[in-house]
Design a protein around this motif. Structure first.
Motif, PDB file in Angstrom:
ATOM      1  N   ARG A  36       1.077  -1.492  -0.151  1.00  0.00           N
ATOM      2  CA  ARG A  36      -0.008   0.004   0.037  1.00  0.00           C
ATOM      3  C   ARG A  36       0.919   1.253   0.090  1.00  0.00           C
ATOM      4  N   GLN A  37       1.922   1.189   0.874  1.00  0.00           N
ATOM      5  CA  GLN A  37       2.708   2.394   0.834  1.00  0.00           C
ATOM      6  C   GLN A  37       3.300   2.707  -0.362  1.00  0.00           C
ATOM      7  N   ILE A  38       3.898   1.822  -1.297  1.00  0.00           N
ATOM      8  CA  ILE A  38       4.502   1.950  -2.521  1.00  0.00           C
ATOM      9  C   ILE A  38       3.454   2.551  -3.541  1.00  0.00           C
ATOM     10  N   PHE A  39       2.108   1.838  -3.462  1.00  0.00           N
ATOM     11  CA  PHE A  39       1.176   2.304  -4.141  1.00  0.00           C
ATOM     12  C   PHE A  39       0.966   3.881  -4.249  1.00  0.00           C
ATOM     13  N   ILE A  40       0.641   4.191  -2.770  1.00  0.00           N
ATOM     14  CA  ILE A  40       0.553   5.898  -2.581  1.00  0.00           C
ATOM     15  C   ILE A  40       1.503   6.536  -3.078  1.00  0.00           C
ATOM     16  N   GLU A  41       2.708   5.865  -2.923  1.00  0.00           N
ATOM     17  CA  GLU A  41       3.849   6.879  -3.565  1.00  0.00           C
ATOM     18  C   GLU A  41       4.040   6.946  -5.081  1.00  0.00           C
ATOM     19  N   GLU A  42       3.576   5.959  -5.575  1.00  0.00           N
ATOM     20  CA  GLU A  42       3.435   5.807  -7.170  1.00  0.00           C
ATOM     21  C   GLU A  42       2.241   6.837  -7.593  1.00  0.00           C
ATOM     22  N   LEU A  43       1.141   6.573  -6.947  1.00  0.00           N
ATOM     23  CA  LEU A  43      -0.064   7.474  -7.336  1.00  0.00           C
ATOM     24  C   LEU A  43       0.162   8.968  -7.132  1.00  0.00           C
ATOM     25  N   GLU A  44       0.998   9.368  -5.868  1.00  0.00           N
ATOM     26  CA  GLU A  44       1.608  10.697  -5.863  1.00  0.00           C
ATOM     27  C   GLU A  44       2.390  11.322  -7.229  1.00  0.00           C
ATOM     28  N   LYS A  45       3.194  10.248  -7.401  1.00  0.00           N
ATOM     29  CA  LYS A  45       4.215  10.605  -8.623  1.00  0.00           C
ATOM     30  C   LYS A  45       3.457  10.848  -9.916  1.00  0.00           C
ATOM     31  N   LEU A  98      -7.252   1.901 -10.908  1.00  0.00           N
ATOM     32  CA  LEU A  98      -8.425   0.558 -10.430  1.00  0.00           C
ATOM     33  C   LEU A  98      -8.107  -0.124  -9.109  1.00  0.00           C
ATOM     34  N   LEU A  99      -9.193  -0.028  -8.565  1.00  0.00           N
ATOM     35  CA  LEU A  99      -9.354  -0.619  -7.332  1.00  0.00           C
ATOM     36  C   LEU A  99     -10.314  -1.814  -7.182  1.00  0.00           C
ATOM     37  N   ILE A 100      -9.352  -3.199  -6.910  1.00  0.00           N
ATOM     38  CA  ILE A 100     -10.017  -4.301  -7.199  1.00  0.00           C
ATOM     39  C   ILE A 100     -10.256  -4.872  -5.803  1.00  0.00           C
ATOM     40  N   ASP A 101     -11.457  -5.488  -5.606  1.00  0.00           N
ATOM     41  CA  ASP A 101     -11.946  -6.043  -4.240  1.00  0.00           C
ATOM     42  C   ASP A 101     -12.334  -7.538  -4.723  1.00  0.00           C
ATOM     43  N   LEU A 102     -11.732  -8.523  -4.253  1.00  0.00           N
ATOM     44  CA  LEU A 102     -12.106  -9.914  -4.492  1.00  0.00           C
ATOM     45  C   LEU A 102     -13.224 -10.449  -3.570  1.00  0.00           C
ATOM     46  N   ASP A 103     -14.340 -10.680  -4.148  1.00  0.00           N
ATOM     47  CA  ASP A 103     -15.575 -11.181  -3.449  1.00  0.00           C
ATOM     48  C   ASP A 103     -15.249 -12.752  -2.966  1.00  0.00           C
ATOM     49  N   LYS A 157       0.116 -10.469 -16.057  1.00  0.00           N
ATOM     50  CA  LYS A 157       0.271 -10.787 -17.092  1.00  0.00           C
ATOM     51  C   LYS A 157      -0.524  -9.780 -17.991  1.00  0.00           C
ATOM     52  N   TYR A 158      -1.467  -9.229 -17.661  1.00  0.00           N
ATOM     53  CA  TYR A 158      -2.258  -8.202 -18.444  1.00  0.00           C
ATOM     54  C   TYR A 158      -1.945  -6.667 -18.112  1.00  0.00           C
ATOM     55  N   LEU A 159      -0.829  -6.582 -17.788  1.00  0.00           N
ATOM     56  CA  LEU A 159      -0.156  -5.221 -17.427  1.00  0.00           C
ATOM     57  C   LEU A 159       1.125  -4.893 -18.046  1.00  0.00           C
ATOM     58  N   ASN A 160       1.278  -3.692 -18.595  1.00  0.00           N
ATOM     59  CA  ASN A 160       2.646  -3.396 -19.017  1.00  0.00           C
ATOM     60  C   ASN A 160       3.463  -3.103 -17.806  1.00  0.00           C
ATOM     61  N   SER A 161       4.918  -3.413 -18.201  1.00  0.00           N
ATOM     62  CA  SER A 161       5.983  -2.982 -17.195  1.00  0.00           C
ATOM     63  C   SER A 161       5.777  -1.424 -16.600  1.00  0.00           C
ATOM     64  N   GLN A 162       5.390  -0.576 -17.512  1.00  0.00           N
ATOM     65  CA  GLN A 162       5.164   0.750 -16.854  1.00  0.00           C
ATOM     66  C   GLN A 162       3.918   1.008 -15.767  1.00  0.00           C
ATOM     67  N   ASP A 163       3.085   0.003 -15.765  1.00  0.00           N
ATOM     68  CA  ASP A 163       1.990  -0.072 -14.972  1.00  0.00           C
ATOM     69  C   ASP A 163       2.182  -0.317 -13.518  1.00  0.00           C
ATOM     70  N   THR A 164       1.514  -0.006 -12.561  1.00  0.00           N
ATOM     71  CA  THR A 164       1.670  -0.398 -11.159  1.00  0.00           C
ATOM     72  C   THR A 164       0.725  -1.321 -10.685  1.00  0.00           C
ATOM     73  N   LEU A 165       1.028  -2.387 -10.115  1.00  0.00           N
ATOM     74  CA  LEU A 165       0.011  -3.453  -9.451  1.00  0.00           C
ATOM     75  C   LEU A 165       0.372  -3.803  -8.085  1.00  0.00           C
ATOM     76  N   ALA A 166      -0.434  -3.384  -7.047  1.00  0.00           N
ATOM     77  CA  ALA A 166      -0.005  -3.662  -5.821  1.00  0.00           C
ATOM     78  C   ALA A 166      -1.096  -4.073  -4.970  1.00  0.00           C
ATOM     79  N   ARG A 167      -0.900  -4.979  -3.912  1.00  0.00           N
ATOM     80  CA  ARG A 167      -1.663  -5.420  -2.940  1.00  0.00           C
ATOM     81  C   ARG A 167      -1.893  -4.330  -1.915  1.00  0.00           C
ATOM     82  N   LEU A 168      -3.091  -4.235  -1.764  1.00  0.00           N
ATOM     83  CA  LEU A 168      -3.318  -2.926  -0.527  1.00  0.00           C
ATOM     84  C   LEU A 168      -3.597  -3.544   0.728  1.00  0.00           C
ATOM     85  N   GLY A 169      -3.813  -4.905   0.850  1.00  0.00           N
ATOM     86  CA  GLY A 169      -4.241  -5.477   1.944  1.00  0.00           C
ATOM     87  C   GLY A 169      -5.383  -6.457   1.906  1.00  0.00           C
TER      88      GLY A 169
END
Length: 265
Positions: free
Chosen positions: A168-177, A193-198, A225-237
């Motif tokens: 989450r911390q890195i996701f927030i930093e990348e979002l601020e950038k 995108l915010l993904i919530d697994l049901d 697999k479905y994202l580019n290297s310049q995208d950011t994928l993070a687990r928020l918890g």
């Protein structure tokens, strides 16, 4: 056991006294010189004014795996990896300690702290140069261990321990950038995108935490697999993931793929 600074001071004082006692002092032919350098536990090499090796102590031979015959009359630059050694004398930076490397007989590099001291004639001409050096291999190993541990701690701080994704911390930093980029360049944009697994909690309750953790890991691998290297994928918890899509590195052909059961693997 290492030499104290006082030992080295006495060493240089003894050679200076020899220089004063003999008008035509020759450090090689003077028997006291070899006796003195053999009392030093660090590497000691005696050079002539042209940087040719005149004499070495036993510590140097043991360190570099050479015999005395193999080193004497060779250039110091055969074993010393230091291009600015000439300048250290020209600039009169006597006893300036530099970090350099010696080369062993097998070309293995040995990290060293090196200092030099010229022996001057009565006319203040350089007759010889004394190089004293300390092996700092153990120090370098400790420094590398510290760096490795710092890198490991940083990775643990920045990444989710289960999926290996940014947390989450890195996701927030990348979002601020990304937000900062849009302020600096109004033509730039990004998507979040915010993904919530049901039903993940149900899986956990029925099949156990190991199965639920394995499911989270496989889902994170599938998303990557479905994202580019310049995208950011993070687990928020928990069962939540976050994605930052960067359109600048996305074309119609490289747009995000959508998973359809039975179609995408």
């Amino acid at each position: 056991m290492n030499n104290s600074p006082q030992d080295k001071n006495n060493f240089f004082m003894a050679l200076t006294q020899l220089n004063l006692e003999f008008t035509d002092f020759n450090p090689v032919t003077c028997p006291q010189t070899q006796t003195i350098i053999n009392t030093i536990r660090d590497s000691v090499i005696l050079l002539d004014k042209d940087y040719k090796i005149l004499m070495v102590n036993q510590t140097t031979l043991n360190l570099l795996d050479y015999s005395e015959q193999e080193l004497v009359n060779r250039s110091i630059f055969d074993i010393l990896n230091e291009k600015n050694f000439h300048l250290s004398l020209v600039e009169n930076s006597i006893n300036r300690i530099i970090e350099t490397t010696y080369l062993k007989k097998n070309n293995q590099k040995v990290p060293m702290f090196l200092s030099n001291q010229p022996i001057l004639s009565n006319q203040q001409d350089i007759m010889a140069i004394i190089c004293t050096a300390k092996d700092i291999s153990e120090v370098k190993k400790i420094e590398q261990l510290i760096k490795d541990n710092e890198a490991k701690l940083y990775h643990e701080f920045c990444n989710d321990h289960l999926t290996g994704l940014p947390n989450r911390q890195i996701f927030i930093e990348e979002l601020e950038k990304s937000l900062q980029k849009t302020h600096e360049d109004t033509s730039s944009s990004f998507s979040v995108l915010l993904i919530d697994l049901d039903s993940l909690e149900i899986v956990n309750n029925i099949y156990g935490s190991l199965v639920a953790d394995n499911l989270l890991t496989k889902i994170s691998d599938r998303l990557k697999k479905y994202l580019n290297s310049q995208d950011t994928l993070a687990r928020l918890g928990g069962n939540k993931f976050g994605v930052i899509l960067n359109p600048r590195f996305r074309t119609s052909k490289s747009s995000i793929k959508y998973y359809k059961p039975g179609v995408n693997n």
